[in-house]
Design an enzyme around this catalytic site. Structure first.
Site, short mmCIF file in Angstrom:
data_model
loop_
_atom_site.label_atom_id
_atom_site.label_comp_id
_atom_site.label_asym_id
_atom_site.label_seq_id
_atom_site.Cartn_x
_atom_site.Cartn_y
_atom_site.Cartn_z
N LYS A 178 8.99 -17.14 -10.82
CA LYS A 178 8.22 -16.03 -11.37
C LYS A 178 7.01 -16.56 -12.15
O LYS A 178 7.15 -17.48 -12.98
CB LYS A 178 9.13 -15.21 -12.30
CG LYS A 178 8.48 -13.98 -12.84
CD LYS A 178 9.40 -13.24 -13.80
CE LYS A 178 8.63 -12.17 -14.53
NZ LYS A 178 9.27 -11.76 -15.76
N LYS A 183 -13.66 0.58 15.40
CA LYS A 183 -12.38 -0.15 15.52
C LYS A 183 -11.84 -0.08 16.96
O LYS A 183 -11.26 -1.04 17.45
CB LYS A 183 -11.32 0.43 14.55
CG LYS A 183 -11.53 -0.04 13.12
CD LYS A 183 -10.54 0.60 12.14
CE LYS A 183 -10.97 0.31 10.72
NZ LYS A 183 -10.21 1.01 9.70
N LYS A 193 -11.38 -3.72 18.60
CA LYS A 193 -10.02 -4.20 18.87
C LYS A 193 -9.61 -3.99 20.32
O LYS A 193 -8.47 -4.24 20.69
CB LYS A 193 -9.02 -3.52 17.91
CG LYS A 193 -9.35 -3.77 16.43
CD LYS A 193 -8.23 -3.36 15.50
CE LYS A 193 -8.69 -3.43 14.04
NZ LYS A 193 -7.61 -3.46 13.07
N ASN A 233 0.84 -1.20 0.00
CA ASN A 233 0.00 0.00 0.00
C ASN A 233 0.88 1.25 0.00
O ASN A 233 2.10 1.16 0.01
CB ASN A 233 -0.96 -0.02 1.20
CG ASN A 233 -0.20 -0.16 2.50
OD1 ASN A 233 0.60 0.70 2.85
ND2 ASN A 233 -0.43 -1.26 3.21
N1 CTP Z 1 -3.90 -3.54 11.97
C1 CTP Z 1 -3.18 -4.61 12.44
N2 CTP Z 1 -3.17 -5.79 11.76
C2 CTP Z 1 -3.89 -5.92 10.62
C3 CTP Z 1 -4.63 -4.83 10.13
C4 CTP Z 1 -4.61 -3.65 10.83
O1 CTP Z 1 -2.53 -4.49 13.49
N3 CTP Z 1 -3.85 -7.07 9.97
C5 CTP Z 1 -3.89 -2.29 12.75
C6 CTP Z 1 -3.27 -1.11 12.02
O2 CTP Z 1 -1.90 -1.01 12.32
C7 CTP Z 1 -4.05 0.07 12.59
C8 CTP Z 1 -5.41 -0.52 12.91
O3 CTP Z 1 -5.22 -1.94 12.99
O4 CTP Z 1 -3.50 0.56 13.79
C9 CTP Z 1 -6.48 -0.23 11.91
O5 CTP Z 1 -6.03 -0.53 10.62
P1 CTP Z 1 -6.94 -0.20 9.35
O6 CTP Z 1 -6.22 -0.63 8.13
O7 CTP Z 1 -7.45 1.21 9.43
O8 CTP Z 1 -8.22 -1.08 9.61
P2 CTP Z 1 -8.53 -2.59 9.46
O9 CTP Z 1 -8.72 -3.15 10.82
O10 CTP Z 1 -7.54 -3.27 8.59
O11 CTP Z 1 -9.96 -2.52 8.77
P3 CTP Z 1 -10.37 -2.00 7.28
O12 CTP Z 1 -9.17 -2.27 6.41
O13 CTP Z 1 -11.55 -2.82 6.96
O14 CTP Z 1 -10.68 -0.55 7.42
#
Ligand code: CTP
Length: 398
Positions: free
Chosen positions: A287, A335, A339, A208
């Site tokens: 590959k 979230k 979490k 990303n």
């Molecule tokens: N995070 C994590 N592990 C993952 C995904 C996310 O620890 N596999 C943590 C990120 O570091 C961040 C938080 O969770 O602090 C939220 O991440 P975000 O990408 O905004 O949300 P997601 O939980 O992945 O949900 P979505 O992608 O559906 O918005």
């Protein structure tokens, strides 16, 4: 950081005196008003004009020229200082300060100042290891003087070993630390930063746009405030902040392993990393060759590191980020609860001046106890301190 701080930069006679010029540039660039004092032997190595030009002030060289152009003698200069830095500091100057000798402009001003004093020694390895020197340094440390340890390397005298002046960046970081309240001293803070990369085959991956800037700013700020900082970083192009312990990882699975290996040491975990939610079910060993017009990739869910931390019985203070493109507050609060976090920083990543790959950010903060805080657009460095203020105020006392 050092904006409007008055700093005295004392330069002694050593081959590393030229590095004091680079330090002066770093200090003035960050907004400090720097006044340079040179010892007589320093002037053998470098001309005062260099420091005068870069500091925009006359350089102080003579003790008995108390009323100079800008009416700053050693006492008034000592009084006005927020910080005193000595670079490079010779065994001689350190011995004199430790012995209470004040016989030139530099030593009298150090003696007269109430500002913190930061000393960056540079000398021959045998001088550095000499018990007399070591006792002088120990004494000064006991008296509250700060030191930036020299590094090992090839010395100007031809010897190999400790005694090489620390890099100007390291001295700069120590200078910032010396004038920053150490409100996180004794705390261990783990920060995750950057993207993760999920490999498809030896040449391709899914990732990303995260640059890691917010996480690195948090790590740097926490370190400056006295914390021990562990930075678990996905692939980024950023320099490692001084004094921060870095563990480099690539994938979400590696990040999980690294986080879990260190979580029990920590007072707080700040998860600024943009962790990939999915990874390819299989990583091809070779590959993948071009095939038909359309191909599909089967993906499997990555572990949610933050949610796993939140589900632990004993856990540190947890701060997460919510990267959103819509319904910022609603998604972030959801979230926070889902979490089991203590704090969440909600980030609208669709804005041009906030979120991924820019130096500024505009966020909302939400806390477990129900409070919320809106932060205006600011630099990621400033926001890091705002986040740490909120976190620091909520850390349980020990
Ligand atoms: N995070 C994590 N592990 C993952 C995904 C996310 O620890 N596999 C943590 C990120 O570091 C961040 C938080 O969770 O602090 C939220 O991440 P975000 O990408 O905004 O949300 P997601 O939980 O992945 O949900 P979505 O992608 O559906 O918005």
């Amino acid at each position: 950081m050092l904006k409007n701080k008055t700093i005295i930069l004392g330069v002694c006679g050593g081959i590393a005196a030229y590095k004091a010029v680079e330090l002066l540039r770093l200090l003035t660039r960050s907004g400090a008003d720097v006044h340079v004092i040179m010892t007589r032997s320093a002037q053998q190595f470098i001309a005062p004009l260099t420091f005068q030009t870069l500091s925009s002030h006359p350089v102080h060289t003579a003790l008995f020229n108390l009323i100079e152009e800008d009416e700053i003698g050693h006492i008034s200069l000592a009084d006005r200082a927020d910080l005193f830095i000595i670079v490079p500091a010779t065994a001689n100057i350190i011995g004199k300060i430790a012995g209470g000798i004040a016989d030139d402009m530099l030593t009298t001003t150090v003696m007269a100042t109430k500002a913190p004093v930061l000393i960056a020694p540079a000398m021959n390895v045998n001088m550095y290891r000499n018990r007399l020197y070591q006792e002088n340094e120990e004494k000064l440390r006991r008296f509250g003087y700060h030191f930036v340890a020299p590094v090992s390397g090839r010395l100007a005298c031809g010897w190999e070993g400790e005694g090489k002046l620390a890099a100007p960046e390291a001295v700069f970081e120590a200078a910032v630390g010396a004038v920053t309240p150490q409100d996180l001293a004794g705390r261990v803070i783990l920060v995750t930063a950057g993207p993760t990369r999920e490999e498809i085959d030896p040449v391709r991956y899914i990732s990303n746009h995260s640059s890691g800037k917010m996480g690195y700013a948090l790590a740097r700020a926490a370190r400056r405030r006295g914390a021990r900082v562990l930075l678990i970083s996905g692939p980024t192009a950023l320099p490692i902040p001084e004094g921060v312990e870095v563990i480099n990882v690539i994938s979400a699975t590696e990040m999980l392993t690294a986080v879990m290996a260190h979580v029990d040491e920590c007072d707080a975990v700040i998860k600024a990393a943009a962790v990939a939610d999915y990874r390819p079910v299989t990583r091809c060993e070779t590959k993948i060759k071009k095939q038909g017009d359309v191909i599909s990739l089967e993906m499997t869910k990555n572990p949610d590191i933050l949610a796993l931390l939140g589900s632990r019985q004993r856990r540190p203070f947890l701060a997460g980020f919510a990267a959103e493109t819509d319904n910022l507050a609603g998604n972030a609060e959801q979230k926070l609860k889902a979490k089991n976090l203590d704090m969440i920083i909600a980030n609208d990543v669709s804005q041009e001046d906030a979120g991924f790959n820019v130096d500024t950010n505009r966020v909302l903060l939400f806390f477990k106890e129900g409070a919320g805080e809106q932060c205006e657009l600011m630099s990621k460095a400033q926001l890091a301190d705002v986040i740490l203020d909120a976190l620091g105020a909520r850390l349980p006392t020990r």
